[in-house]
Design a protein around this motif. Sequence first.
Motif, mmCIF file in Angstrom:
data_model
loop_
_atom_site.group_PDB
_atom_site.id
_atom_site.type_symbol
_atom_site.label_atom_id
_atom_site.label_comp_id
_atom_site.label_asym_id
_atom_site.label_seq_id
_atom_site.Cartn_x
_atom_site.Cartn_y
_atom_site.Cartn_z
ATOM 1 N N GLY A 61 3.681 2.113 -29.022
ATOM 2 C CA GLY A 61 4.102 1.369 -30.200
ATOM 3 C C GLY A 61 3.086 0.366 -30.704
ATOM 4 N N TYR A 62 1.889 0.333 -30.142
ATOM 5 C CA TYR A 62 0.853 -0.587 -30.625
ATOM 6 C C TYR A 62 0.322 -0.129 -31.980
ATOM 7 N N ILE A 63 0.331 1.183 -32.186
ATOM 8 C CA ILE A 63 -0.118 1.779 -33.447
ATOM 9 C C ILE A 63 1.074 2.474 -34.080
ATOM 10 N N LYS A 64 1.319 2.168 -35.332
ATOM 11 C CA LYS A 64 2.465 2.740 -36.041
ATOM 12 C C LYS A 64 2.156 4.169 -36.477
ATOM 13 N N GLN A 65 3.085 5.071 -36.179
ATOM 14 C CA GLN A 65 2.963 6.449 -36.641
ATOM 15 C C GLN A 65 3.577 6.534 -38.033
ATOM 16 N N LEU A 66 2.794 6.993 -39.002
ATOM 17 C CA LEU A 66 3.262 7.067 -40.388
ATOM 18 C C LEU A 66 3.912 8.397 -40.725
ATOM 19 N N GLY A 67 3.647 9.415 -39.938
ATOM 20 C CA GLY A 67 4.240 10.719 -40.213
ATOM 21 C C GLY A 67 3.422 11.835 -39.604
ATOM 22 N N MET A 68 3.684 13.033 -40.109
ATOM 23 C CA MET A 68 2.981 14.223 -39.634
ATOM 24 C C MET A 68 2.459 14.991 -40.840
ATOM 25 N N GLU A 69 1.334 15.649 -40.661
ATOM 26 C CA GLU A 69 0.766 16.541 -41.671
ATOM 27 C C GLU A 69 0.411 17.824 -40.927
ATOM 28 N N GLY A 70 1.330 18.769 -40.932
ATOM 29 C CA GLY A 70 1.158 19.958 -40.101
ATOM 30 C C GLY A 70 1.284 19.537 -38.647
ATOM 31 N N ASN A 71 0.223 19.787 -37.866
ATOM 32 C CA ASN A 71 0.207 19.373 -36.460
ATOM 33 C C ASN A 71 -0.470 18.022 -36.265
ATOM 34 N N LYS A 72 -0.982 17.447 -37.331
ATOM 35 C CA LYS A 72 -1.718 16.188 -37.240
ATOM 36 C C LYS A 72 -0.756 15.004 -37.289
ATOM 37 N N GLU A 98 -4.030 2.951 -40.330
ATOM 38 C CA GLU A 98 -5.436 2.636 -40.083
ATOM 39 C C GLU A 98 -5.645 1.173 -39.732
ATOM 40 N N ALA A 99 -4.832 0.262 -40.272
ATOM 41 C CA ALA A 99 -4.965 -1.155 -39.921
ATOM 42 C C ALA A 99 -4.680 -1.362 -38.432
ATOM 43 N N ASP A 100 -3.668 -0.671 -37.916
ATOM 44 C CA ASP A 100 -3.330 -0.788 -36.498
ATOM 45 C C ASP A 100 -4.444 -0.253 -35.609
ATOM 46 N N ILE A 101 -5.013 0.891 -35.961
ATOM 47 C CA ILE A 101 -6.084 1.457 -35.131
ATOM 48 C C ILE A 101 -7.338 0.583 -35.203
ATOM 49 N N ALA A 102 -7.634 0.035 -36.378
ATOM 50 C CA ALA A 102 -8.800 -0.841 -36.500
ATOM 51 C C ALA A 102 -8.623 -2.085 -35.625
ATOM 52 N N TYR A 103 -7.431 -2.666 -35.662
ATOM 53 C CA TYR A 103 -7.130 -3.841 -34.838
ATOM 54 C C TYR A 103 -7.235 -3.494 -33.349
ATOM 55 N N CYS A 104 -6.583 -2.418 -32.940
ATOM 56 C CA CYS A 104 -6.595 -2.027 -31.528
ATOM 57 C C CYS A 104 -8.006 -1.706 -31.046
ATOM 58 N N SER A 105 -8.788 -1.049 -31.890
ATOM 59 C CA SER A 105 -10.159 -0.721 -31.479
ATOM 60 C C SER A 105 -11.014 -1.983 -31.375
ATOM 61 N N GLU A 106 -10.727 -2.987 -32.195
ATOM 62 C CA GLU A 106 -11.434 -4.271 -32.109
ATOM 63 C C GLU A 106 -11.170 -4.923 -30.744
ATOM 64 N N ILE A 107 -9.917 -4.954 -30.334
ATOM 65 C CA ILE A 107 -9.553 -5.511 -29.031
ATOM 66 C C ILE A 107 -10.166 -4.658 -27.912
ATOM 67 N N TYR A 108 -10.138 -3.338 -28.086
ATOM 68 C CA TYR A 108 -10.708 -2.407 -27.105
ATOM 69 C C TYR A 108 -12.206 -2.668 -26.920
#
Length: 154
Positions: free
Chosen positions: A101-112, A117-127
């Motif tokens: 739940g640290y990164i919000k899932q916005l949906g699905m596009e086929g299997n993707k 992106e704001a959540d992943i950018a933030y998490c990668s900054e901490i990482y």
Amino acid sequence: MVTLPTLIPLSEAARKYGLDEDYLRQMVEKGKIRAAMVAGEMVVSEDEVRGEAIEVKALRKEDLPEYQMYSHLKGNSIWISEASRQYRVPHQTLVRWVKAGYIKQLGMEGNKVLIDEADIAYCSEIYRKRGRQGRILFNEDGTPYKPKTRSIAY
């Protein structure tokens, strides 16, 4: 004369301070907020609820400077594989962060799986700042984990 605490109904305290009633009940059970039963209704110390509300609102990840740097990306969707390449974070790590739940899932596009992106950018900054294999990076609410003793954790 001794100053007595102001007691208000739990439901009113939750509404007044923007907190969830279940969360307040948990704080009562943990002993962080004093409570009593009056006429079959739970009442809580208004001062302690106010203090808890200030603490909770101060700890939201969205209010942190690391998150604010990427707030312009909020709502932009990116799939996990692309985010892994772009932000140089292992794919499986991103999958774990989404499940936690640290990164919000916005949906699905086929299997993707599309993520915020704001959540992943933030998490990668901490990482990048703290990440090494086997380290705890986040609290349950997504805020950065702060170890009790720096020498053991780092």
